[in-house]
Motif scaffolding. Sequence first.
Motif, PDB file in Angstrom:
ATOM      1  N   LYS A   7      34.554  34.441  55.285  1.00 27.68           N
ATOM      2  CA  LYS A   7      34.492  35.870  55.589  1.00 27.68           C
ATOM      3  C   LYS A   7      35.324  36.719  54.535  1.00 27.68           C
ATOM      4  N   ILE A   8      34.722  37.782  54.078  1.00 32.84           N
ATOM      5  CA  ILE A   8      35.485  38.883  53.095  1.00 32.84           C
ATOM      6  C   ILE A   8      36.112  39.824  54.010  1.00 32.84           C
ATOM      7  N   LYS A   9      37.639  40.009  53.686  1.00 29.91           N
ATOM      8  CA  LYS A   9      38.204  41.012  54.667  1.00 29.91           C
ATOM      9  C   LYS A   9      37.676  42.353  53.706  1.00 29.91           C
ATOM     10  N   ILE A  10      37.771  43.450  54.632  1.00 28.96           N
ATOM     11  CA  ILE A  10      37.093  44.717  54.332  1.00 28.96           C
ATOM     12  C   ILE A  10      38.418  45.798  54.284  1.00 28.96           C
ATOM     13  N   PHE A  11      38.257  46.622  53.543  1.00 27.60           N
ATOM     14  CA  PHE A  11      39.085  47.731  53.488  1.00 27.60           C
ATOM     15  C   PHE A  11      39.449  48.323  54.683  1.00 27.60           C
ATOM     16  N   GLY A  12      40.851  48.463  54.976  1.00 31.16           N
ATOM     17  CA  GLY A  12      41.498  48.680  56.291  1.00 31.16           C
ATOM     18  C   GLY A  12      42.048  47.441  56.899  1.00 31.16           C
ATOM     19  N   GLU A  13      41.945  46.316  56.275  1.00 32.54           N
ATOM     20  CA  GLU A  13      42.612  45.202  56.811  1.00 32.54           C
ATOM     21  C   GLU A  13      44.016  44.934  56.004  1.00 32.54           C
ATOM     22  N   PRO A  14      45.037  44.807  56.720  1.00 34.65           N
ATOM     23  CA  PRO A  14      46.490  44.980  56.047  1.00 34.65           C
ATOM     24  C   PRO A  14      46.780  43.938  54.920  1.00 34.65           C
ATOM     25  N   ILE A  15      46.153  42.790  55.091  1.00 34.33           N
ATOM     26  CA  ILE A  15      46.294  41.964  54.150  1.00 34.33           C
ATOM     27  C   ILE A  15      45.708  42.104  52.760  1.00 34.33           C
ATOM     28  N   LEU A  16      44.813  43.143  52.600  1.00 34.35           N
ATOM     29  CA  LEU A  16      44.441  43.543  51.351  1.00 34.35           C
ATOM     30  C   LEU A  16      45.587  44.501  50.482  1.00 34.35           C
ATOM     31  N   GLY A  89      32.950  47.943  41.487  1.00 35.27           N
ATOM     32  CA  GLY A  89      32.724  47.898  42.877  1.00 35.27           C
ATOM     33  C   GLY A  89      33.696  46.815  43.234  1.00 35.27           C
ATOM     34  N   CYS A  90      33.844  46.278  44.753  1.00 37.40           N
ATOM     35  CA  CYS A  90      34.570  45.458  45.226  1.00 37.40           C
ATOM     36  C   CYS A  90      34.198  45.129  46.350  1.00 37.40           C
ATOM     37  N   LEU A  91      33.891  43.591  46.389  1.00 36.06           N
ATOM     38  CA  LEU A  91      33.480  42.929  47.740  1.00 36.06           C
ATOM     39  C   LEU A  91      34.188  43.429  49.063  1.00 36.06           C
ATOM     40  N   SER A  92      35.239  43.894  48.782  1.00 37.66           N
ATOM     41  CA  SER A  92      36.166  44.395  50.095  1.00 37.66           C
ATOM     42  C   SER A  92      35.918  45.861  50.393  1.00 37.66           C
ATOM     43  N   VAL A  93      35.425  46.559  49.322  1.00 40.27           N
ATOM     44  CA  VAL A  93      34.987  47.845  49.577  1.00 40.27           C
ATOM     45  C   VAL A  93      33.736  48.205  49.261  1.00 40.27           C
ATOM     46  N   LEU A 137      45.983  40.879  43.989  1.00 42.28           N
ATOM     47  CA  LEU A 137      47.402  40.080  44.354  1.00 42.28           C
ATOM     48  C   LEU A 137      48.557  40.978  44.373  1.00 42.28           C
ATOM     49  N   LYS A 138      48.257  42.027  43.846  1.00 41.11           N
ATOM     50  CA  LYS A 138      49.542  43.054  44.116  1.00 41.11           C
ATOM     51  C   LYS A 138      49.319  44.155  45.132  1.00 41.11           C
ATOM     52  N   GLY A 139      48.152  43.935  45.952  1.00 42.18           N
ATOM     53  CA  GLY A 139      47.808  44.640  47.201  1.00 42.18           C
ATOM     54  C   GLY A 139      47.043  45.978  46.576  1.00 42.18           C
ATOM     55  N   LYS A 140      46.578  45.958  45.310  1.00 40.74           N
ATOM     56  CA  LYS A 140      45.860  47.080  44.747  1.00 40.74           C
ATOM     57  C   LYS A 140      44.491  47.039  44.704  1.00 40.74           C
ATOM     58  N   LEU A 141      43.691  48.200  45.150  1.00 44.01           N
ATOM     59  CA  LEU A 141      42.431  48.310  45.199  1.00 44.01           C
ATOM     60  C   LEU A 141      41.862  49.230  44.254  1.00 44.01           C
ATOM     61  N   ILE A 142      40.564  49.146  43.837  1.00 47.97           N
ATOM     62  CA  ILE A 142      39.911  50.270  43.187  1.00 47.97           C
ATOM     63  C   ILE A 142      39.933  51.782  43.754  1.00 47.97           C
ATOM     64  N   VAL A 143      40.040  51.886  44.968  1.00 51.07           N
ATOM     65  CA  VAL A 143      40.172  53.216  45.495  1.00 51.07           C
ATOM     66  C   VAL A 143      41.526  53.922  44.955  1.00 51.07           C
ATOM     67  N   LEU A 161      34.330  52.585  56.730  1.00 52.82           N
ATOM     68  CA  LEU A 161      34.757  51.002  56.679  1.00 52.82           C
ATOM     69  C   LEU A 161      36.096  50.905  57.506  1.00 52.82           C
ATOM     70  N   LYS A 162      36.988  51.640  57.638  1.00 52.12           N
ATOM     71  CA  LYS A 162      37.983  51.381  58.614  1.00 52.12           C
ATOM     72  C   LYS A 162      37.749  51.279  60.096  1.00 52.12           C
ATOM     73  N   THR A 163      36.684  52.184  60.319  1.00 50.08           N
ATOM     74  CA  THR A 163      36.185  52.155  61.967  1.00 50.08           C
ATOM     75  C   THR A 163      35.355  50.784  62.063  1.00 50.08           C
ATOM     76  N   LYS A 164      34.974  50.543  61.038  1.00 50.44           N
ATOM     77  CA  LYS A 164      34.126  49.082  61.521  1.00 50.44           C
ATOM     78  C   LYS A 164      35.011  47.897  61.460  1.00 50.44           C
TER      79      LYS A 164
END
Length: 172
Positions: A7-16, A89-93, A137-143, A161-164
């Motif tokens: 399962k892919i973690k989505i934007f809003g999950e702290p681990i990302l 794009g990003c599978l997590s966003v 790996l550095k906690g950085k995302l395209i956003v 996404l965060k609400t989801k």
Amino acid sequence: MPGTKLKIKIFGEPILRKKAKPVSQVTDEYRRILSQMAKTMYEDSGVGLAAPQIGLSEQLIVVDIGDGLYKLVNPKIVKSQGKQSINEGCLSVPGVCIKVKRAKQVWLQAQDENGRFIEFEAKNLFACVLQHEIDHLKGKLIVDYASLLEKLRIKRKLAGLKTKVKAAKLQL
Ligand code: NI
């Protein structure tokens, strides 16, 4: 392809947003995880996936832009040059696309799935995807690369996404 889809973690999950830990020894367990990551990436039609996206804060990535699968442990960019801008794009966003400026060419050091130290050079799309996954790996995302205008454009989508993520947590 062995392994089960994860399962892919989505934007809003702290681990990302966490910095992933280096892997000290490449064991069978890590080889198994890398295979599962590859399977997950292919099934979701991604070209790359990083371990934090499957809920593991360790330095593992898989990349395949169409000319072979790379399973990399502790990847590091040691040199970069040139510039390129690609819509990423990003599978997590999901549903978000950001134009990201990155190096056009990078030199990497990493370990392969057998723990052997490797060095290689990557250009264009391959270089772009490697930089994207190493960002994970550095906690950085395209956003984080979004311009002010893009930030406004994606604001509602990100809030959605965060609400989801919150809703999913309630569905024990
Ligand atoms: Ni991504």
